[in-house]
Design a protein around this motif. Structure first.
Motif, PDB file in Angstrom:
ATOM      1  N   HIS A  59       0.743  -1.125  -0.269  1.00  0.00           N
ATOM      2  CA  HIS A  59       0.033  -0.250  -0.263  1.00  0.00           C
ATOM      3  C   HIS A  59       0.475   1.112  -0.108  1.00  0.00           C
ATOM      4  CE1 HIS A  59      -3.581   2.544   1.201  1.00  0.00           C
ATOM      5  NE2 HIS A  59      -2.847   3.056   2.149  1.00  0.00           N
ATOM      6  N   GLY A  60       0.813   1.971  -1.154  1.00  0.00           N
ATOM      7  CA  GLY A  60       1.278   3.190  -1.466  1.00  0.00           C
ATOM      8  C   GLY A  60       2.795   3.185  -2.009  1.00  0.00           C
ATOM      9  N   ALA A  61       3.179   1.815  -2.185  1.00  0.00           N
ATOM     10  CA  ALA A  61       4.685   1.906  -2.921  1.00  0.00           C
ATOM     11  C   ALA A  61       4.042   1.038  -4.248  1.00  0.00           C
ATOM     12  CB  ALA A  61       5.696   1.104  -2.149  1.00  0.00           C
ATOM     13  N   GLY A  62       3.336   0.219  -4.734  1.00  0.00           N
ATOM     14  CA  GLY A  62       3.572   0.085  -6.037  1.00  0.00           C
ATOM     15  C   GLY A  62       3.467  -1.935  -6.190  1.00  0.00           C
ATOM     16  N   ARG A  63       4.095  -2.456  -6.424  1.00  0.00           N
ATOM     17  CA  ARG A  63       4.632  -4.139  -7.019  1.00  0.00           C
ATOM     18  C   ARG A  63       6.056  -4.197  -6.517  1.00  0.00           C
ATOM     19  NH1 ARG A  63       1.524  -8.098  -7.118  1.00  0.00           N
ATOM     20  NH2 ARG A  63       3.032  -9.913  -7.763  1.00  0.00           N
ATOM     21  N   ILE A  64       5.741  -5.001  -5.420  1.00  0.00           N
ATOM     22  CA  ILE A  64       7.521  -5.728  -4.922  1.00  0.00           C
ATOM     23  C   ILE A  64       7.868  -7.017  -5.750  1.00  0.00           C
ATOM     24  CG2 ILE A  64       8.648  -6.395  -3.141  1.00  0.00           C
ATOM     25  CD1 ILE A  64       7.340  -2.857  -3.056  1.00  0.00           C
ATOM     26  N   GLY A  65       8.576  -6.854  -6.055  1.00  0.00           N
ATOM     27  CA  GLY A  65       8.679  -8.135  -7.017  1.00  0.00           C
ATOM     28  C   GLY A  65      10.328  -8.394  -7.085  1.00  0.00           C
ATOM     29  N   MET A  66      11.544  -7.229  -6.620  1.00  0.00           N
ATOM     30  CA  MET A  66      12.525  -8.237  -6.233  1.00  0.00           C
ATOM     31  C   MET A  66      12.884  -8.828  -4.278  1.00  0.00           C
ATOM     32  SD  MET A  66      15.784  -7.929  -6.506  1.00  0.00           S
ATOM     33  CE  MET A  66      17.160  -8.082  -5.937  1.00  0.00           C
ATOM     34  N   LEU A  67      12.512 -10.209  -5.467  1.00  0.00           N
ATOM     35  CA  LEU A  67      12.301 -10.810  -4.172  1.00  0.00           C
ATOM     36  C   LEU A  67      13.379 -11.645  -3.337  1.00  0.00           C
ATOM     37  CD1 LEU A  67       8.619 -11.963  -4.217  1.00  0.00           C
ATOM     38  CD2 LEU A  67       9.819 -10.351  -3.118  1.00  0.00           C
ATOM     39  N   PRO A  68      13.970 -12.373  -3.084  1.00  0.00           N
ATOM     40  CA  PRO A  68      15.532 -13.304  -2.168  1.00  0.00           C
ATOM     41  C   PRO A  68      15.288 -14.225  -3.139  1.00  0.00           C
ATOM     42  CG  PRO A  68      14.079 -12.769  -0.057  1.00  0.00           C
ATOM     43  CD  PRO A  68      13.552 -11.792  -1.126  1.00  0.00           C
ATOM     44  N   LEU A  69      16.221 -15.152  -3.243  1.00  0.00           N
ATOM     45  CA  LEU A  69      16.355 -16.155  -4.214  1.00  0.00           C
ATOM     46  C   LEU A  69      16.607 -16.974  -2.688  1.00  0.00           C
ATOM     47  CD1 LEU A  69      17.563 -15.874  -7.372  1.00  0.00           C
ATOM     48  CD2 LEU A  69      15.273 -16.271  -7.172  1.00  0.00           C
ATOM     49  N   GLY A  70      17.686 -16.510  -2.190  1.00  0.00           N
ATOM     50  CA  GLY A  70      18.123 -17.824  -0.953  1.00  0.00           C
ATOM     51  C   GLY A  70      16.837 -18.571  -0.611  1.00  0.00           C
ATOM     52  N   LEU A 330      16.501 -17.562 -14.851  1.00  0.00           N
ATOM     53  CA  LEU A 330      17.575 -17.169 -13.270  1.00  0.00           C
ATOM     54  C   LEU A 330      17.439 -14.907 -13.178  1.00  0.00           C
ATOM     55  CD1 LEU A 330      20.157 -19.931 -12.840  1.00  0.00           C
ATOM     56  CD2 LEU A 330      18.065 -19.528 -11.085  1.00  0.00           C
ATOM     57  N   ALA A 331      18.285 -14.614 -14.416  1.00  0.00           N
ATOM     58  CA  ALA A 331      17.744 -13.521 -14.998  1.00  0.00           C
ATOM     59  C   ALA A 331      17.041 -12.698 -14.183  1.00  0.00           C
ATOM     60  CB  ALA A 331      18.769 -12.716 -16.056  1.00  0.00           C
ATOM     61  N   ALA A 332      15.982 -13.185 -14.736  1.00  0.00           N
ATOM     62  CA  ALA A 332      14.508 -13.179 -14.638  1.00  0.00           C
ATOM     63  C   ALA A 332      13.619 -12.967 -13.631  1.00  0.00           C
ATOM     64  CB  ALA A 332      13.630 -13.357 -15.542  1.00  0.00           C
ATOM     65  N   PHE A 333      14.553 -14.096 -12.652  1.00  0.00           N
ATOM     66  CA  PHE A 333      13.654 -14.261 -11.270  1.00  0.00           C
ATOM     67  C   PHE A 333      14.730 -13.504 -10.026  1.00  0.00           C
ATOM     68  CE2 PHE A 333      11.029 -17.507 -12.496  1.00  0.00           C
ATOM     69  CZ  PHE A 333       9.732 -18.199 -12.298  1.00  0.00           C
ATOM     70  N   SER A 334      15.730 -13.353 -10.763  1.00  0.00           N
ATOM     71  CA  SER A 334      17.623 -12.596 -10.164  1.00  0.00           C
ATOM     72  C   SER A 334      16.715 -10.565  -9.798  1.00  0.00           C
ATOM     73  CB  SER A 334      18.242 -12.465 -10.214  1.00  0.00           C
ATOM     74  OG  SER A 334      18.198 -12.004 -11.431  1.00  0.00           O
ATOM     75  N   GLY A 335      15.211 -10.010 -10.264  1.00  0.00           N
ATOM     76  CA  GLY A 335      15.089  -9.156 -10.547  1.00  0.00           C
ATOM     77  C   GLY A 335      14.004  -8.677  -9.949  1.00  0.00           C
ATOM     78  N   GLY A 336      13.536  -7.236 -10.224  1.00  0.00           N
ATOM     79  CA  GLY A 336      11.632  -7.043  -9.878  1.00  0.00           C
ATOM     80  C   GLY A 336      11.261  -5.935 -10.168  1.00  0.00           C
ATOM     81  N   PRO A 337      10.685  -5.547  -9.541  1.00  0.00           N
ATOM     82  CA  PRO A 337       9.752  -3.710  -9.351  1.00  0.00           C
ATOM     83  C   PRO A 337      10.351  -4.167  -7.747  1.00  0.00           C
ATOM     84  CG  PRO A 337       8.379  -4.218  -9.748  1.00  0.00           C
ATOM     85  CD  PRO A 337       9.602  -5.978 -10.489  1.00  0.00           C
ATOM     86  N   LEU A 338      10.253  -2.886  -7.124  1.00  0.00           N
ATOM     87  CA  LEU A 338      10.581  -2.038  -5.886  1.00  0.00           C
ATOM     88  C   LEU A 338       9.594  -0.729  -5.699  1.00  0.00           C
ATOM     89  CD1 LEU A 338      14.446  -2.796  -4.620  1.00  0.00           C
ATOM     90  CD2 LEU A 338      12.280  -4.180  -3.825  1.00  0.00           C
ATOM     91  N   GLY A 339       8.502  -0.752  -6.146  1.00  0.00           N
ATOM     92  CA  GLY A 339       7.499  -0.153  -6.333  1.00  0.00           C
ATOM     93  C   GLY A 339       7.550   1.036  -7.996  1.00  0.00           C
ATOM     94  N   LEU A 343      12.293   3.188  -8.585  1.00  0.00           N
ATOM     95  CA  LEU A 343      13.162   1.308  -8.546  1.00  0.00           C
ATOM     96  C   LEU A 343      12.096   0.463  -9.262  1.00  0.00           C
ATOM     97  CD1 LEU A 343      14.401   1.753  -5.003  1.00  0.00           C
ATOM     98  CD2 LEU A 343      15.912   1.818  -7.407  1.00  0.00           C
ATOM     99  N   ALA A 344      11.361   0.836 -10.543  1.00  0.00           N
ATOM    100  CA  ALA A 344      10.504  -0.223 -10.709  1.00  0.00           C
ATOM    101  C   ALA A 344      11.201  -1.291 -11.979  1.00  0.00           C
ATOM    102  CB  ALA A 344       9.781   0.896 -11.393  1.00  0.00           C
ATOM    103  N   ALA A 345      12.244  -0.883 -12.004  1.00  0.00           N
ATOM    104  CA  ALA A 345      13.968  -1.673 -13.018  1.00  0.00           C
ATOM    105  C   ALA A 345      14.360  -2.455 -12.184  1.00  0.00           C
ATOM    106  CB  ALA A 345      13.450  -1.527 -14.402  1.00  0.00           C
ATOM    107  N   VAL A 346      14.737  -3.239 -11.804  1.00  0.00           N
ATOM    108  CA  VAL A 346      15.833  -3.521 -10.736  1.00  0.00           C
ATOM    109  C   VAL A 346      16.339  -4.929 -11.115  1.00  0.00           C
ATOM    110  CG1 VAL A 346      16.718  -4.097  -8.078  1.00  0.00           C
ATOM    111  CG2 VAL A 346      15.229  -2.237  -8.816  1.00  0.00           C
ATOM    112  N   GLY A 347      17.607  -5.035 -11.642  1.00  0.00           N
ATOM    113  CA  GLY A 347      18.476  -6.596 -12.070  1.00  0.00           C
ATOM    114  C   GLY A 347      18.608  -6.742 -13.620  1.00  0.00           C
ATOM    115  N   PRO A 348      18.699  -7.803 -13.757  1.00  0.00           N
ATOM    116  CA  PRO A 348      19.252  -7.799 -15.329  1.00  0.00           C
ATOM    117  C   PRO A 348      17.817  -8.291 -15.982  1.00  0.00           C
ATOM    118  CG  PRO A 348      19.841  -9.549 -13.947  1.00  0.00           C
ATOM    119  CD  PRO A 348      19.236  -8.713 -12.798  1.00  0.00           C
TER     120      PRO A 348
END
Length: 440
Positions: A59-70, A330-339, A343-348
Motif C-alpha cells: 500500500h502506497g508503494a506499488g508492486r514488489i517483485g525484487m525477492l530473495p532467491l535464497g 534465473l536473471a528474470a527471477f533475480s530482479g523485479g520492481p521495488l515499487g 526503482l520499478a526496474a531492478v536487476g538484469p
C-alpha cells in the motif's frame, strides 16, 4: 493421493513454523505497537509466500517483485524430503510413476499456497493469489519430483538411463553453470570486500541492535544468490540495472541514489567502475563466459564423443543454448520492481542475458567440442570409419551349412540353412539392459 496431501500439508507447516519463529524473534526484540499475534502470523505467511517467489502489492508503494532467491532453498528442501516420503510411503516401484507421485504432492501444495495468499491479505500488503497457485505448483512439482526420483536410485544410475546425447548436453550444462556460479560468487565477494567501509557505514546507520543485526544478516544472506546471478550477468556483458535509466556493465556504471541496504555497498558509486581496476582484470572478467563454454565443450565430448566432425560443434551450440535459457530464467527471477517509482526496474534483463549467453557460451562450446572430439578420435574420424567399413566388407561371411531335411522330396526340394555359430554368445559382448527396468 492421500500420501501427497499429507506430505504437502507437512512441508507447508514446517516452513511456516521456521519463518514464524524468526518473525516472533523480531517482534519480541523490536517495538510492536499495534501489531498483535495476528499480524505476526500474517507476516510469517507473507515471508513463506516470498520464499516461493510470490510478489505482492504494498500500500502506497506499488508492486514488489525484487525477492530473495535464497529463501527458495527452505521450501525446496522441505518439498525434496516430501517427495522422497511420498514415493516410499506410496509404495512406488517404477520410475515412470514418480511423475504421478509428484503431481499428488504438487496439487494440494498449490492449493495450500493459494489459501495462504488469500488469508494473509491486509490493508498494507496483498500477495498475488495467482502467482501463489502457479509458483507453489511448479516448485512442488520440480523439487518433489527430483526428490522422488532420487529415492528410487542414485543419480549415476538415473543419468545412465538417458540417451548418450541428452546426457552429454546435461553434463556440459551443469559444468558451464558451475564455472559461472563460482566466478560470479568470487566477483561479487571481491567487489564487496573492496567496499567494506561503505558496508560498515550503512550497517551502522541502520542501528539494528543485537537481534536486529542477526535478522539483517539473514536477510542479506537470502539475497546472495541474486547477487551471484547479477555478477554472472555482468560478466556476460549486458549487466544489470538498479532503477530506471541506470546500468552496471563492464563498459561502465551509471547509478542514482540507492536504498540503505548494506549489501548494495558492493555496487560501484558514482560510475567509477574502472578507476582502480587494471585493464587486464576487465579482459579476464569478460573471458569468463568463454571459459565456461570451453568447459562445457570438454565435458560434452568426454561424456559422449561422436564419430562425425560436424555433429560435435552442433551439440556444443545446443549446450550453449540450454545454458542461455537457464541463465535467462534465473536473471528474470533475480530482479523485479521495488515499487512504482524510480526503482520499478531492478536487476538484469532476462532475454538479453539468455541471448548473449547462448551466443558466447554456445560458440566457445562448439569450437572446444569440435577440437576435443577430433583429438579424441585420433584426428581422422572419417578415415577410421571408412577403414572400419572396408574391413567389415572384406571379412568372410559367416559359414552356413546346408542340412537336408528328412523327406526332402515330399517338401518340394526345400533346404534349411543353419549357422553353426548362431548360439555362440561369446563372439560379441552383449549390451547391458538400459531403461527403468535396469534399476534395482
Amino acid at each position: 493421493m492421500v500420501s501427497g496431501a499429507v506430505a504437502a500439508v507437512a512441508a507447508a507447516a514446517a516452513g511456516l513454523a521456521v519463518l514464524t519463529l524468526l518473525v516472533l524473534i523480531g517482534w519480541i526484540a523490536a517495538p510492536h505497537a499495534g501489531l498483535g499475534l495476528t499480524g505476526v502470523l500474517r507476516t510469517a505467511a507473507m515471508l513463506w509466500l516470498i520464499g516461493h517467489h510470490v510478489g505482492f502489492a504494498l500500500h502506497g508503494a506499488g508492486r514488489i517483485g525484487m525477492l530473495p532467491l535464497g529463501l527458495v532453498l527452505l521450501p525446496g528442501a522441505l518439498l525434496w524430503r516430501a517427495g522422497r516420503w511420498v514415493v516410499r510411503a506410496g509404495g512406488v516401484t517404477r520410475l515412470r510413476h514418480v511423475a504421478s507421485a509428484a503431481l499428488a504432492l504438487a496439487v494440494p501444495y498449490a492449493l495450500v499456497a493459494w489459501a495462504l495468499a488469500l488469508a494473509s491479505r491486509s490493508a498494507q500488503a496483498a500477495p498475488s493469489a495467482a502467482q501463489a497457485l502457479i509458483c507453489g505448483f511448479l516448485l512442488a512439482l520440480i523439487a518433489g519430483g527430483l526428490g522422488g526420483a532420487r529415492a528410487m536410485a542414485p543419480w549415476p544410475k538415473l543419468t545412465a538411463l538417458l540417451p548418450d546425447r541428452p546426457r552429454s548436453v546435461i553434463v556440459g550444462l551443469v559444468g558451464a553453470l558451475s564455472v559461472l556460479a563460482v566466478a560470479g560468487a568470487v566477483l561479487a565477494g571481491a567487489s564487496l570486500a573492496t567496499h567494506l567501509g561503505e558496508y560498515a557505514t550503512l550497517s551502522n546507520s541502520l542501528a539494528p541492535g543485537a537481534i536486529g543485526s542477526v535478522l539483517l544478516l539473514v536477510t542479506q544472506l537470502a539475497y546472495v544468490p541474486n547477487a551471484i546471478v547479477w555478477a554472472i550477468s555482468f560478466t556476460l556483458g549486458p549487466g544489470f540495472a538498479f532503477g530506471t535509466g541506470t546500468v552496471v556493465a563492464p563498459t561502465g556504471a551509471a547509478l542514482g541514489q540507492l536504498p540503505a541496504f548494506p549489501l548494495l555497498a558492493a555496487l560501484p558509486q558514482g560510475g567509477a567502475l574502472h578507476s582502480a581496476a587494471p585493464p587486464w582484470l576487465t579482459v579476464a572478467v569478460l573471458a569468463l563466459p568463454y571459459l565456461a563454454g570451453g568447459a562445457a565443450g570438454l565435458l560434452l565430448v568426454r561424456a559422449a564423443p561422436t564419430p562425425s566432425l560436424e555433429a560435435a560443434p552442433l551439440w556444443g551450440l545446443g549446450c550453449g543454448a540450454a545454458v542461455g535459457a537457464v541463465l535467462g530464467v534465473l536473471a528474470a527471477f533475480s530482479g523485479g520492481p521495488l515499487g512504482n517509482g524510480r526503482l520499478a526496474a531492478v536487476g538484469p534483463s532476462g532475454w538479453q542475458v539468455a541471448l548473449v549467453a547462448a551466443l558466447e557460451i554456445g560458440i566457445a562450446s562448439a569450437i572446444t567440442a569440435g577440437i576435443a572430439n577430433w583429438i579424441r578420435l585420433g584426428g581422422r574420424p572419417r578415415a577410421r570409419r571408412f577403414a572400419g567399413a572396408a574391413a567389415v566388407a572384406s571379412a568372410p561371411a559367416a559359414a552356413t551349412v546346408p542340412v537336408p531335411r528328412p523327406g526332402q522330396d515330399t517338401d518340394g526340394g526345400h533346404t534349411i540353412y543353419l549357422d553353426p555359430w548362431a548360439g555362440d554368445t561369446d563372439v560379441l559382448p552383449q549390451p547391458e539392459p538400459r531403461g527403468p527396468s535396469a534399476l534395482p
